[in-house]
Write a protein that holds these residues in place. Structure first.
Motif, PDB file in Angstrom:
ATOM      1  N   ALA A   1      41.292  32.243  45.784  1.00 37.44           N
ATOM      2  CA  ALA A   1      40.388  32.645  44.698  1.00 37.44           C
ATOM      3  C   ALA A   1      38.999  33.042  45.181  1.00 37.44           C
ATOM      4  O   ALA A   1      38.490  34.088  44.755  1.00 37.44           O
ATOM      5  N   PRO A   2      38.337  32.306  46.070  1.00 41.18           N
ATOM      6  CA  PRO A   2      36.995  32.728  46.493  1.00 41.18           C
ATOM      7  C   PRO A   2      36.980  34.102  47.160  1.00 41.18           C
ATOM      8  O   PRO A   2      36.012  34.845  47.038  1.00 41.18           O
ATOM      9  N   SER A   3      38.047  34.455  47.837  1.00 48.01           N
ATOM     10  CA  SER A   3      38.118  35.756  48.514  1.00 48.01           C
ATOM     11  C   SER A   3      38.530  36.884  47.588  1.00 48.01           C
ATOM     12  O   SER A   3      38.416  38.050  47.950  1.00 48.01           O
ATOM     13  N   MET A   4      39.035  36.544  46.418  1.00 47.46           N
ATOM     14  CA  MET A   4      39.544  37.566  45.502  1.00 47.46           C
ATOM     15  C   MET A   4      38.580  37.876  44.357  1.00 47.46           C
ATOM     16  O   MET A   4      38.931  38.623  43.458  1.00 47.46           O
ATOM     17  N   GLN A   5      37.378  37.337  44.393  1.00 46.68           N
ATOM     18  CA  GLN A   5      36.433  37.571  43.311  1.00 46.68           C
ATOM     19  C   GLN A   5      35.832  38.968  43.449  1.00 46.68           C
ATOM     20  O   GLN A   5      35.223  39.290  44.459  1.00 46.68           O
ATOM     21  N   ALA A   6      36.015  39.775  42.431  1.00 50.11           N
ATOM     22  CA  ALA A   6      35.493  41.146  42.422  1.00 50.11           C
ATOM     23  C   ALA A   6      35.414  41.606  40.975  1.00 50.11           C
ATOM     24  O   ALA A   6      35.942  40.955  40.072  1.00 50.11           O
ATOM     25  N   ASP A   7      34.764  42.737  40.766  1.00 49.89           N
ATOM     26  CA  ASP A   7      34.726  43.314  39.417  1.00 49.89           C
ATOM     27  C   ASP A   7      36.131  43.698  38.971  1.00 49.89           C
ATOM     28  O   ASP A   7      36.463  43.601  37.799  1.00 49.89           O
ATOM     29  N   LEU A   8      36.943  44.153  39.925  1.00 51.12           N
ATOM     30  CA  LEU A   8      38.335  44.501  39.654  1.00 51.12           C
ATOM     31  C   LEU A   8      39.188  43.910  40.758  1.00 51.12           C
ATOM     32  O   LEU A   8      39.027  44.253  41.930  1.00 51.12           O
TER      33      LEU A   8
ATOM     34  N   THR B   1      43.568  32.322  37.475  1.00 49.75           N
ATOM     35  CA  THR B   1      42.799  31.347  38.248  1.00 49.75           C
ATOM     36  C   THR B   1      42.311  31.957  39.558  1.00 49.75           C
ATOM     37  O   THR B   1      41.214  31.653  40.026  1.00 49.75           O
ATOM     38  N   ALA B   2      43.114  32.827  40.143  1.00 46.25           N
ATOM     39  CA  ALA B   2      42.740  33.488  41.392  1.00 46.25           C
ATOM     40  C   ALA B   2      41.741  34.621  41.175  1.00 46.25           C
ATOM     41  O   ALA B   2      41.216  35.171  42.135  1.00 46.25           O
ATOM     42  N   GLY B   3      41.482  34.991  39.916  1.00 49.55           N
ATOM     43  CA  GLY B   3      40.522  36.054  39.638  1.00 49.55           C
ATOM     44  C   GLY B   3      41.136  37.413  39.401  1.00 49.55           C
ATOM     45  O   GLY B   3      40.428  38.413  39.309  1.00 49.55           O
ATOM     46  N   VAL B   4      42.456  37.478  39.305  1.00 51.10           N
ATOM     47  CA  VAL B   4      43.125  38.764  39.062  1.00 51.10           C
ATOM     48  C   VAL B   4      42.733  39.274  37.674  1.00 51.10           C
ATOM     49  O   VAL B   4      42.721  38.516  36.703  1.00 51.10           O
ATOM     50  N   THR B   5      42.412  40.562  37.589  1.00 55.22           N
ATOM     51  CA  THR B   5      42.035  41.180  36.323  1.00 55.22           C
ATOM     52  C   THR B   5      42.980  42.298  35.908  1.00 55.22           C
ATOM     53  O   THR B   5      43.002  42.678  34.744  1.00 55.22           O
ATOM     54  N   ALA B   6      43.751  42.832  36.860  1.00 56.68           N
ATOM     55  CA  ALA B   6      44.695  43.911  36.547  1.00 56.68           C
ATOM     56  C   ALA B   6      45.992  43.680  37.317  1.00 56.68           C
ATOM     57  O   ALA B   6      45.973  43.244  38.468  1.00 56.68           O
ATOM     58  N   VAL B   7      47.100  43.963  36.639  1.00 58.25           N
ATOM     59  CA  VAL B   7      48.422  43.732  37.221  1.00 58.25           C
ATOM     60  C   VAL B   7      49.244  45.007  37.133  1.00 58.25           C
ATOM     61  O   VAL B   7      49.381  45.598  36.066  1.00 58.25           O
ATOM     62  N   ALA B   8      49.797  45.407  38.280  1.00 52.93           N
ATOM     63  CA  ALA B   8      50.721  46.529  38.324  1.00 52.93           C
ATOM     64  C   ALA B   8      52.137  45.978  38.250  1.00 52.93           C
ATOM     65  O   ALA B   8      52.469  45.022  38.946  1.00 52.93           O
TER      66      ALA B   8
END
Length: 189
Positions: free
Chosen positions: A75-82, A112-119
């Protein structure tokens, strides 16, 4: 040939050095506006909850699944706007769990990991038919995730998801070039 007296003093010409160029351009009103249009992107690759992972998240005392810790270290490495991943599972409550079908409790693992979009474009996406895709889309969107790459209606085109992030317009597109045979049979029915 002119002869010059060596005792005569001549003026040394003044040489003006060329300014040393800088590596970064100096901010201007135009570049200042551009710098305001920035967003961060994390492309996380494929996430697939295989049988062994699914079984490890089952708590027999509670008779329930909890997947939230599985991606929590990332999660800390996956934090982004997208933050986008390809989710290679289906959430179909009426189907038996398998390598492809997983319970709805997997969705919090993504958020929880910060995912905002799923393909969802993966070869087995239609293995549970249109209803399997629809229930998966509903479960993901129900947790606030943008979903691309699969549609639950044959006549509905796979439109891109349009987002504005940090002042930047972003279109999310995701396609696959082939479905597996089980999926092809299910959508022909």
């Amino acid at each position: 040939i002119p002869i010059q007296d060596s005792t005569e003093k001549t003026a040394v010409p003044t040489v003006h050095a060329t300014p040393v160029p800088t590596l970064a351009p100096q901010p201007t009103a135009e570049t200042q506006k551009e710098s305001e249009s920035v967003f961060t992107l994390c492309a996380g690759g494929s996430v697939m909850v295989e049988t062994a992972v699914r079984k490890s998240a089952y708590y027999s005392d509670a008779k329930d699944y909890d997947f939230t810790d599985i991606l929590s270290l990332l999660a800390p490495s996956m934090q982004a706007d997208l933050t986008m991943v390809t989710f290679e599972n289906l959430i179909a409550s009426d189907a038996k769990y398998s390598e492809t079908v997983t319970p709805e409790q997997t969705v919090p693992m993504l958020t929880t990991a910060g995912v905002t979009a799923v393909a969802l474009g993966f070869p087995s996406v239609y293995d549970q038919g249109i209803t399997g895709v629809q229930s998966t889309i509903n479960a993901l969107r129900g947790k606030g995730l943008a979903v691309i790459g699969a549609t639950a209606q044959a006549e509905q085109p796979a439109n891109p998801v349009m987002l504005t992030l940090g002042g930047v317009k972003v279109a999310l597109l995701h396609y696959i070039d082939a479905l597996d045979s089980a999926g092809k049979k299910k959508i022909k029915k």
